[in-house]
Design an enzyme around this catalytic site. Structure first.
Site, mmCIF file in Angstrom:
data_model
loop_
_atom_site.group_PDB
_atom_site.id
_atom_site.type_symbol
_atom_site.label_atom_id
_atom_site.label_comp_id
_atom_site.label_asym_id
_atom_site.label_seq_id
_atom_site.Cartn_x
_atom_site.Cartn_y
_atom_site.Cartn_z
ATOM 1 N N GLU A 216 48.405 23.783 69.557
ATOM 2 C CA GLU A 216 49.482 23.916 70.561
ATOM 3 C C GLU A 216 49.052 23.556 71.975
ATOM 4 O O GLU A 216 49.854 23.049 72.762
ATOM 5 C CB GLU A 216 50.043 25.345 70.554
ATOM 6 C CG GLU A 216 51.005 25.647 69.416
ATOM 7 C CD GLU A 216 50.304 26.156 68.168
ATOM 8 O OE1 GLU A 216 49.085 25.927 68.020
ATOM 9 O OE2 GLU A 216 50.973 26.786 67.330
ATOM 10 N N GLU B 36 50.413 29.640 61.686
ATOM 11 C CA GLU B 36 50.781 31.013 62.062
ATOM 12 C C GLU B 36 51.621 31.681 60.973
ATOM 13 O O GLU B 36 51.482 32.872 60.718
ATOM 14 C CB GLU B 36 51.553 30.987 63.389
ATOM 15 C CG GLU B 36 50.675 30.503 64.536
ATOM 16 C CD GLU B 36 51.469 30.325 65.820
ATOM 17 O OE1 GLU B 36 52.241 29.351 65.902
ATOM 18 O OE2 GLU B 36 51.329 31.154 66.717
HETATM 19 C C1 3H9 Z 1 54.125 24.977 67.531
HETATM 20 O O1 3H9 Z 1 53.948 25.102 66.357
HETATM 21 C C2 3H9 Z 1 54.499 26.104 68.455
HETATM 22 C C3 3H9 Z 1 54.489 27.448 67.809
HETATM 23 O O2 3H9 Z 1 53.202 28.026 67.873
HETATM 24 C C4 3H9 Z 1 55.434 28.375 68.518
HETATM 25 C C5 3H9 Z 1 56.805 27.817 68.762
HETATM 26 C C6 3H9 Z 1 57.702 28.715 69.502
HETATM 27 N N1 3H9 Z 1 57.547 18.505 64.965
HETATM 28 O O3 3H9 Z 1 51.724 11.931 63.598
HETATM 29 P P1 3H9 Z 1 52.433 11.198 62.527
HETATM 30 C C7 3H9 Z 1 56.601 13.835 63.125
HETATM 31 S S1 3H9 Z 1 54.045 23.454 68.295
HETATM 32 C C8 3H9 Z 1 58.338 17.433 64.922
HETATM 33 O O4 3H9 Z 1 52.786 9.781 62.760
HETATM 34 P P2 3H9 Z 1 50.155 11.560 60.809
HETATM 35 C C9 3H9 Z 1 56.079 12.774 64.082
HETATM 36 O O5 3H9 Z 1 56.779 12.788 65.308
HETATM 37 C C10 3H9 Z 1 53.587 22.330 66.985
HETATM 38 N N2 3H9 Z 1 57.935 16.246 64.409
HETATM 39 O O6 3H9 Z 1 51.698 11.331 61.113
HETATM 40 C C11 3H9 Z 1 56.318 11.513 63.281
HETATM 41 O O7 3H9 Z 1 57.671 11.156 63.427
HETATM 42 P P3 3H9 Z 1 58.084 9.606 63.431
HETATM 43 C C12 3H9 Z 1 52.145 22.408 66.664
HETATM 44 C C13 3H9 Z 1 56.684 16.174 63.943
HETATM 45 O O8 3H9 Z 1 50.055 11.622 59.331
HETATM 46 C C14 3H9 Z 1 56.092 11.967 61.826
HETATM 47 O O9 3H9 Z 1 56.188 13.398 61.844
HETATM 48 N N3 3H9 Z 1 51.811 21.368 65.728
HETATM 49 C C15 3H9 Z 1 55.816 17.257 63.977
HETATM 50 O O10 3H9 Z 1 49.327 10.587 61.555
HETATM 51 C C16 3H9 Z 1 54.741 11.577 61.306
HETATM 52 O O11 3H9 Z 1 53.757 12.040 62.237
HETATM 53 C C17 3H9 Z 1 51.262 20.198 66.104
HETATM 54 O O12 3H9 Z 1 50.957 19.991 67.258
HETATM 55 C C18 3H9 Z 1 56.284 18.476 64.510
HETATM 56 N N4 3H9 Z 1 55.523 19.588 64.558
HETATM 57 O O13 3H9 Z 1 49.795 12.989 61.420
HETATM 58 C C19 3H9 Z 1 51.059 19.171 65.033
HETATM 59 N N5 3H9 Z 1 54.623 16.870 63.444
HETATM 60 O O14 3H9 Z 1 57.672 9.053 62.102
HETATM 61 C C20 3H9 Z 1 51.680 17.861 65.469
HETATM 62 C C21 3H9 Z 1 54.769 15.588 63.103
HETATM 63 O O15 3H9 Z 1 59.558 9.641 63.683
HETATM 64 N N6 3H9 Z 1 51.581 16.829 64.467
HETATM 65 N N7 3H9 Z 1 56.004 15.163 63.388
HETATM 66 O O16 3H9 Z 1 57.319 8.966 64.579
HETATM 67 C C22 3H9 Z 1 50.453 16.143 64.213
HETATM 68 O O17 3H9 Z 1 49.393 16.428 64.747
HETATM 69 C C23 3H9 Z 1 50.529 15.003 63.262
HETATM 70 O O18 3H9 Z 1 51.863 14.566 63.220
HETATM 71 C C24 3H9 Z 1 50.078 15.348 61.817
HETATM 72 C C25 3H9 Z 1 50.365 14.146 60.900
HETATM 73 C C26 3H9 Z 1 48.574 15.629 61.815
HETATM 74 C C27 3H9 Z 1 50.831 16.530 61.296
#
Ligand code: 3H9
Length: 722
Positions: free
Chosen positions: A131, A111
């Protein structure tokens, strides 16, 4: 690099470069957002900068809003001033903005990029708005800007499925303006920004665009169609419908008003229990890889490069497929040429099916197949790091195999069994020496598709072997959950009351198809009877006997499964079980079941006393009657230390049985309805069915939570068995 959420500012070639940083994924923590906007303001005032480039540190752009903030309820709402800042400072500020993107721009990260006036990325970048998987919706303008940039239908599909797209598609759709090699990314982003300043390129403003939107009436029709499909596909979820409200408002009243509707829809979604559950699942899934006494004691995992799989049946070939796909070399051992050919053929078929579904290129499938070598002897076994035994469930056979394996392998080779029922210490009972390298690697069928790997440790399994197996599980893209050694391990044990409770209702006069319908309405992929047909009723009979032996005081012994076995109705594989199946294995109710059901009810002797009770149950009551005994057993598993933490059981139930993620997993669900409510209902059913009082009796862990008001999810720091 500091781990603090922040952004950096510098000016190069007349362009301000703002780098967002919050390792590992540059998630948009509120402090980072504030800092970034301060830097954007600074750039707007900075006479040495004509334009602005926003990029991410650590070779990544941004994984979206910081999901941790959602666990702190007060941070769950959306701050409207952030959206105003996106509009006023980034999209419409005095100086144009360009996003320079590497690896990922997801959620709020995507975004942020959409609010910029242009976007350039390095190859291998993914972009999307996931999301909805967190029970919310894009809240930084994504519901408005994405459909205006990529078109309404594509935008809807990206938002509703949560699936990201890769850079070539993003470029084709106009979500990206250019893709350039990573080393040139920043230089090209700066040049692009200056081209906008000089007027060589138009300055795009996504929120004002309408060129990709269909005519008004068509747009409303598309949204209505999406609404009907969504309501049908996910009847228990409201937030996808709220998302469509916001998108529709933008089409009707323009992007700016759409942003307000988005904020409203976001707040409504964030207030739902489905949001809490899905955020819980996000973190719980990542924390299964952290196991006390294993991952916190300074050990380093040894790489598993080559494995041997014993047995090329359905399980063995699935395990070999998953491993070969992840780059692991596999020796597939069988006992004769015919079986070996069969096993190799199954692996080929598994790979071919992935190619057919466009999940894999032919080249990658060929490469995976080249990693598999069929063998009939143990000759090459000194070269393997791990053996996974996937022979039939016979104790003697497995014990003999393990004796052979000790001779055939290196002393550091992990010896694992894929048994789903047999105690792993029994499997290793005949081997000389200690059982430190013996472990369970329990896959779920089909093993190359199902995401869960139950890693079963005994008291004797070494921490190093558990760590290596965790690493192997992650490598082959499974979610590994470490569990203790007991009958049924974690998943099958927790679910043994599932079909038993359903059978009590059946014997009380309810129709099996009504029961299954109530359970699918709850959100399970299939009801207990349909599941029985899938697994095979001969297997149910066999497994049921071990539950009777080990958990006898709380087992319901209905007559239906033995009767179905006697009638040769073993489920899908014989064309009939609880259901009848056509040639394409589609299930339908079977009138021929009635005499067996009548006989079962007669033998149970429940009907007279309980028919009136059962007849009054609503679908919700049926689901509670079936799931509360499951929650009760799950509490025993937590209390006995069979899992490291309650959330591991949540993930295990979501990823094996398809327990709905939006209910958070079995323990989280228990907390959502409340321990006290569950105990009251179990007590009432125990009175209703005095002969089955043991089946319903709440365990101490559940009782204590009900009495003290503590959460089941809090765990009880047991004298851990694992
Ligand atoms: C949003 O954006 C809302 C907005 O529209 C409006 C808001 C008001 N936050 O998955 P991994 C951490 S909602 C915090 O093992 P990979 C994860 O917990 C968000 N932490 O790695 C982990 O920590 P730990 C929308 C995050 O390479 C570490 O990073 N976005 C976030 O297999 C490694 O992650 C999503 O839904 C985050 N946003 O995959 C994306 N993202 O090592 C969510 C990651 O302590 N994330 N962490 O366990 C993912 O899909 C995957 O993490 C990603 C990497 C593909 C990025």
């Amino acid at each position: 690099m500091s781990k603090e959420p922040q952004s950096f500012y510098k000016v190069e070639d007349g362009v301000a470069i703002i780098t967002i940083s919050y390792p590992p994924m540059n998630a948009l923590h509120p402090t980072l957002i504030k800092d970034m906007f301060n830097n954007v303001r600074r750039a707007q005032e900075d006479a040495s900068a004509k334009a602005i480039v926003i990029t991410g540190a650590n070779g990544r752009f941004c994984a979206g809003f910081d999901i941790n903030q959602f666990q702190n309820k007060s941070g769950g709402g959306i701050d409207m001033s952030i959206n105003n800042a996106f509009v006023e400072l980034i999209e419409n500020g005095r100086k144009p903005t360009v996003a320079a993107i590497e690896r990922l721009a997801l959620g709020g990260g995507c975004e942020l990029a959409l609010a910029c006036n242009a976007r350039v990325a390095a190859p291998g970048t993914i972009m999307g708005l996931p999301e909805l998987t967190l029970g919310i919706l894009p809240g930084f303008g994504g519901t408005q800007r994405l459909p205006r940039v990529v078109g309404l239908e594509k935008g809807l599909s990206m938002i509703l499925t949560s699936k990201p797209i890769k850079d070539p598609e993003a470029l084709k759709l106009g979500l990206l303006d250019e893709v350039v090699p990573a080393p040139q990314l920043l230089a090209r982003a700066k040049a692009l920004a200056l081209e906008i300043v000089s007027g060589q390129r138009p300055r795009m403003n996504a929120l004002q665009r309408t060129d990709k939107l269909p005519a008004y009436a068509d747009a409303l029709q598309i949204i209505q169609f999406a609404r009907e499909q969504t309501a049908k596909r996910a009847p228990n979820l409201q937030h996808p419908l709220f998302t469509l409200d916001a998108i529709r408002a933008g089409i009707e009243h323009g992007g700016l008003k759409g942003l307000r509707a988005e904020a409203d829809a976001f707040a409504r979604s964030a207030a739902l229990s489905t949001h809490d559950a899905l955020v819980h699942v996000f973190f719980a899934q990542r924390s299964t890889k952290r196991v006390r006494g294993v991952t916190d004691v300074g050990l380093k995992p040894r790489p598993i490069k080559r494995i041997a799989v014993l047995g090329g049946g359905l399980m063995g070939s699935g395990i070999a497929t998953a491993s070969a796909l992840a780059g692991v070399e596999v020796l597939l051992k069988e006992i004769n040429e015919k079986f070996l050919e069969g096993g190799l053929g199954r692996i080929r078929a598994n790979l071919a099916s992935k190619v057919k579904r466009k999940q894999l290129s032919q080249q990658a499938a060929d490469a995976a197949m080249s990693r598999v070598k069929g063998v009939l002897t143990y000759d090459d076994f000194k070269s393997v790091d791990m053996v996974i035994e996937a022979a039939i469930e016979k104790v003697d056979l497995k014990q003999d195999i393990f004796v052979d394996l000790v001779k055939a392998t290196r002393p550091d080779c992990i010896l694992s069994t894929n048994t789903s029922t047999i105690n792993i210490e029994t499997v290793g009972a005949k081997i000389p020496g200690d059982l430190g390298r013996v472990i369970g690697a329990h896959f779920f069928s089909p093993a190359h598709i199902m995401p869960l790997l139950e890693i079963v440790r005994s008291d004797k399994t070494s921490a190093q072997v558990i760590l290596d197996t965790l690493e192997y599980g992650s490598k082959i893209k499974k979610t590994p959950v470490v569990v203790g050694n007991c009958t049924g391990f974690a998943v099958n044990r927790v679910f043994f009351p599932y079909s038993m409770a359903a059978t009590i209702l059946l014997d009380s006069g309810l129709d099996p198809y009504t029961i299954d319908a109530a359970i699918t309405a709850f959100g399970m992929p299939m009801g207990p009877f349909r599941l029985g047909d899938l697994v095979g009723l001969d297997v149910s009979l066999f497994v049921g006997a071990s539950y009777l032996q080990d958990y006898g005081g709380r087992v319901y012994r209905g007559a239906m499964v033995p009767l179905l076995n006697e009638a040769g109705r073993l489920g899908e594989k014989t064309g009939a079980g609880w259901y009848k199946f056509d040639k394409r294995r589609r299930a339908s109710p079977d009138a021929a079941l009635a005499p067996l059901v009548a006989e079962s009810r007669k033998r149970a002797g429940l009907q007279a006393a309980n028919a009136a009770f059962a007849a009054k149950l609503s679908p919700k009551d049926i689901a509670e009657f079936i799931f509360f005994p499951v929650v009760n057993e799950a509490c025993r598993v937590v209390a006995e230390g069979i899992v490291d933490k309650p959330s591991d059981l949540d993930i295990a139930t979501v990823m094996s049985m398809g327990f709905p993620a939006y209910r958070g997993g079995i323990i989280f669900y228990g907390d959502t309805v409340g321990a006290k409510y569950i105990v009251d209902r179990l007590d009432a059913w125990a009175k209703q069915y005095p002969a089955q009082a043991g089946f319903f009796k709440p365990c101490d862990y559940l009782l204590r939570a009900a009495q003290t008001g503590t959460k089941l999810e809090a765990g009880n720091k047991p004298a851990s068995k694992i």
